[in-house]
Design an enzyme around this catalytic site. Structure first.
Site, mmCIF file in Angstrom:
data_model
loop_
_atom_site.group_PDB
_atom_site.id
_atom_site.type_symbol
_atom_site.label_atom_id
_atom_site.label_comp_id
_atom_site.label_asym_id
_atom_site.label_seq_id
_atom_site.Cartn_x
_atom_site.Cartn_y
_atom_site.Cartn_z
ATOM 1 N N HIS A 193 -1.021 -34.105 42.529
ATOM 2 C CA HIS A 193 -0.561 -33.415 41.314
ATOM 3 C C HIS A 193 -1.581 -33.635 40.209
ATOM 4 C CE1 HIS A 193 2.084 -32.133 38.031
ATOM 5 N NE2 HIS A 193 2.793 -31.544 38.977
ATOM 6 N N ASP A 233 7.003 -29.769 45.764
ATOM 7 C CA ASP A 233 6.994 -28.820 46.881
ATOM 8 C C ASP A 233 7.139 -29.492 48.242
ATOM 9 O OD1 ASP A 233 6.694 -26.419 45.439
ATOM 10 O OD2 ASP A 233 4.552 -26.780 45.183
HETATM 11 C C1 LIG Z 1 4.686 -27.099 41.777
HETATM 12 C C2 LIG Z 1 3.281 -27.479 41.929
HETATM 13 O O1 LIG Z 1 2.441 -26.718 41.574
HETATM 14 S S1 LIG Z 1 2.924 -29.008 42.497
HETATM 15 C C3 LIG Z 1 1.353 -28.829 43.318
HETATM 16 C C4 LIG Z 1 1.501 -27.998 44.562
HETATM 17 N N1 LIG Z 1 0.231 -27.874 45.286
HETATM 18 C C5 LIG Z 1 -0.024 -28.563 46.417
HETATM 19 O O2 LIG Z 1 0.795 -29.331 46.907
HETATM 20 C C6 LIG Z 1 -1.349 -28.284 47.074
HETATM 21 C C7 LIG Z 1 -2.030 -29.573 47.483
HETATM 22 N N2 LIG Z 1 -2.439 -30.325 46.332
HETATM 23 C C8 LIG Z 1 -3.581 -30.002 45.638
HETATM 24 O O3 LIG Z 1 -4.311 -29.071 45.987
HETATM 25 C C9 LIG Z 1 -3.913 -30.804 44.400
HETATM 26 O O4 LIG Z 1 -3.358 -32.085 44.479
HETATM 27 C C10 LIG Z 1 -3.473 -30.101 43.108
HETATM 28 C C11 LIG Z 1 -4.097 -28.712 43.028
HETATM 29 C C12 LIG Z 1 -1.967 -29.967 43.064
HETATM 30 C C13 LIG Z 1 -3.887 -30.884 41.871
HETATM 31 O O5 LIG Z 1 -5.156 -31.208 42.041
HETATM 32 P P1 LIG Z 1 -6.316 -31.453 40.970
HETATM 33 O O6 LIG Z 1 -5.867 -32.252 39.843
HETATM 34 O O7 LIG Z 1 -6.964 -30.170 40.647
HETATM 35 O O8 LIG Z 1 -7.210 -32.336 41.889
HETATM 36 P P2 LIG Z 1 -8.329 -31.836 42.890
HETATM 37 O O9 LIG Z 1 -7.893 -30.692 43.719
HETATM 38 O O10 LIG Z 1 -9.557 -31.680 42.054
HETATM 39 O O11 LIG Z 1 -8.408 -33.118 43.823
HETATM 40 C C14 LIG Z 1 -8.917 -34.388 43.418
HETATM 41 C C15 LIG Z 1 -9.234 -35.208 44.662
HETATM 42 O O12 LIG Z 1 -8.033 -35.484 45.370
HETATM 43 C C16 LIG Z 1 -8.047 -34.863 46.661
HETATM 44 N N3 LIG Z 1 -6.755 -34.240 46.891
HETATM 45 C C17 LIG Z 1 -5.912 -33.771 45.955
HETATM 46 N N4 LIG Z 1 -4.820 -33.281 46.546
HETATM 47 C C18 LIG Z 1 -5.002 -33.442 47.863
HETATM 48 C C19 LIG Z 1 -4.231 -33.118 48.987
HETATM 49 N N5 LIG Z 1 -3.053 -32.510 48.852
HETATM 50 N N6 LIG Z 1 -4.698 -33.416 50.207
HETATM 51 C C20 LIG Z 1 -5.885 -34.016 50.353
HETATM 52 N N7 LIG Z 1 -6.680 -34.356 49.324
HETATM 53 C C21 LIG Z 1 -6.229 -34.068 48.093
HETATM 54 C C22 LIG Z 1 -9.128 -33.791 46.562
HETATM 55 O O13 LIG Z 1 -9.659 -33.463 47.810
HETATM 56 C C23 LIG Z 1 -10.129 -34.465 45.656
HETATM 57 O O14 LIG Z 1 -10.798 -35.436 46.410
HETATM 58 P P3 LIG Z 1 -12.352 -35.786 46.113
HETATM 59 O O15 LIG Z 1 -12.359 -36.298 44.706
HETATM 60 O O16 LIG Z 1 -12.647 -36.800 47.137
HETATM 61 O O17 LIG Z 1 -13.094 -34.506 46.269
HETATM 62 O O1 LIG Z 2 3.051 -29.048 36.539
HETATM 63 C C1 LIG Z 2 2.306 -28.581 37.411
HETATM 64 O O2 LIG Z 2 1.061 -28.507 37.303
HETATM 65 C C2 LIG Z 2 2.870 -28.097 38.685
HETATM 66 C C3 LIG Z 2 4.296 -28.467 38.856
HETATM 67 O O3 LIG Z 2 4.623 -29.540 39.275
HETATM 68 C C4 LIG Z 2 5.312 -27.492 38.486
HETATM 69 O O4 LIG Z 2 4.986 -26.407 37.998
HETATM 70 O O5 LIG Z 2 6.511 -27.786 38.662
#
Ligand SMILES: CC(=O)SCCNC(=O)CCNC(=O)[C@H](O)C(C)(C)COP(=O)(O)OP(=O)(O)OC[C@H]1O[C@@H](n2cnc3c(N)ncnc32)[C@H](O)[C@@H]1OP(=O)(O)O
Ligand SMILES: O=C([O-])CC(=O)C(=O)O
Length: 376
Positions: free
Chosen positions: A261, A312
């Site tokens: 997150h 999620d």
């Molecule tokens: C309701 C919602 O929107 S909640 C979020 C729902 N989305 C997901 O579950 C998708 C999976 N999760 C992700 O893609 C991310 O955790 C996000 C997009 C939610 C937030 O991520 P950000 O703050 O942008 O972090 P970012 O994607 O830059 O990741 C940072 C580091 O953590 C790692 N990381 C983050 N999430 C994950 C994951 N789910 N699985 C594996 N590695 C991960 C990245 O690979 C990165 O690693 P690195 O620094 O070694 O390259």
């Molecule tokens: O806050 C966020 O970035 C994503 C999230 O958890 C939501 O929308 O519920």
């Protein structure tokens, strides 16, 4: 490390009194009420009232609010015709995006320009009331089923389950979905809410703002992750294959859906509620495989990457165990988040300013003459 806030990380874009997301503490509250207490003591309708009116309703206010919401469920005939004629293999999220946009075609209350706050409050209620019917009617239409008239004697969660299944849900099922709705209702400046605010801040209308938000929620890095979780669990297949699957993802830098997150650096406070409901439902079904696999994935990701489950992650198993088709998971998120999107749009318009960040230009530094096409 870039010299600007890539993805706007850490940037405060506006003020809001609606939801407070405390990323280091793992706490979430709406208007000062902790999410745990709202889950324990309220319905989705009460929470929607809270978000849209700034305070919890008393009984008579709640009764009037529910009556008003229920009275707005019926869809315009044009939207019903669209749902019946839309391709049967369309993504339900695309259907809602188009359906909400169509609602805006005929609703004369939705105007661009100087905001009419009272009219916007009416539109907000209609959007919350009608998105679930769009989802359910499309789900029935794509299966060649009839579209039963909307009812006014059921709450939001029960009515949605009634429409998709054609029969009234048990109280326990309706309450499970009701809790999921509460948990998803609002969440600070998440991507879809930001989209809604950016759109309406140009003094566009509420339908346009919610249409933008739906398109944004759909992506797998945001709301679409709940569908990705079930697809991942199905791909893994068996409990004893989880470790190897996760290891492979980590090696190949493939993201695990439902984990991580932007704001929460500890466990998402919504996840335990969903996990608890997932455990109960899978126990009742006698099918603990999905929750066992999920728990193991979460454990490995916590230990190996310090990353935790987000909202999620367990919602996927909850909806799956309720017999809801996977491609309705993100639409259910949209149904609940409509309460937050509309409240945030109303709030944006109370103290509006256009969003217009800058970009760091990295293209050619020198301007060049445009060569004639024959010389390119
Ligand atoms: C309701 C919602 O929107 S909640 C979020 C729902 N989305 C997901 O579950 C998708 C999976 N999760 C992700 O893609 C991310 O955790 C996000 C997009 C939610 C937030 O991520 P950000 O703050 O942008 O972090 P970012 O994607 O830059 O990741 C940072 C580091 O953590 C790692 N990381 C983050 N999430 C994950 C994951 N789910 N699985 C594996 N590695 C991960 C990245 O690979 C990165 O690693 P690195 O620094 O070694 O390259
Ligand atoms: O806050 C966020 O970035 C994503 C999230 O958890 C939501 O929308 O519920």
């Amino acid at each position: 490390m870039s010299d600007y806030a890539k993805g706007l990380e850490g940037v405060i874009a506006n003020e809001s009194a609606l939801s407070r997301v405390e990323g280091l503490e793992g706490k979430l509250s709406y208007l000062g009420y902790d999410i745990d207490d709202l889950v324990n003591g309220c319905t989705f309708e009460e929470v929607t009232y809270l978000l849209q009116n700034g305070q919890l309703p008393n009984q008579s206010e709640l009764d009037a609010f529910c009556e008003s919401l229920r009275g707005r469920r019926e869809l315009p005939q044009g939207v019903v015709d669209f749902l019946k004629s839309a391709p049967k293999d369309a993504l339900p999220m695309d259907i809602i995006r188009t359906g909400v946009s169509m609602l805006g075609l005929t609703d004369k209350r939705a105007k661009i320009g100087e905001p009419d706050h009272e009219a916007n409050r009416e539109v907000a209620l209609s959007i919350v009331a009608q998105i679930p019917v769009i989802v359910a009617y499309y789900h029935r239409a794509r299966q060649g089923m009839d579209l039963p008239p909307v009812r006014t004697d059921l709450g939001e969660a029960a009515h949605f389950l009634y429409l998709i299944n054609g029969e009234e849900p048990s109280e326990a099922m309706a309450r499970t979905l009701d809790i999921a709705y509460i948990i998803h209702a609002d969440h600070g400046m998440n991507a879809s809410t930001f989209s809604a605010r950016v759109t309406v801040a140009t003094l566009s209308d509420m339908y346009s703002a919610v249409t933008s938000a739906i398109g944004t929620l759909k992506g797998p890095l945001h709301g679409g992750a709940n569908e990705g979780v079930i697809q991942m669990l199905e791909e893994i297949g068996e409990e004893d294959k989880v470790d190897a699957y996760v290891e492979d993802c980590l090696t190949n830098k493939k993201k695990i859906m439902g984990i991580g997150h932007r704001v929460y650096k500890v466990l998402d406070p919504r996840a335990p509620h969903l996990q608890k409901m997932a455990i109960k439902l899978t126990e009742e079904l006698g099918e603990p495989k999905w929750i066992n696999m999920s728990n193991r994935i979460a454990e490995i990701m916590r230990e190996r990457k310090g990353l935790n489950a987000n909202v999620d992650f367990y919602s996927a198993t909850v909806y799956y165990s309720m017999g809801i088709p996977t491609d309705l998971f993100t639409p259910i998120f949209a149904i609940a988040r409509a309460a937050g999107w509309t409240a945030q749009v109303l709030e944006q318009l109370q103290d509006n300013r256009l969003y217009r960040p800058l970009t760091k230009y990295v293209g050619p530094q020198e301007t060049m003459p445009v060569p004639p096409i024959s010389e390119r």
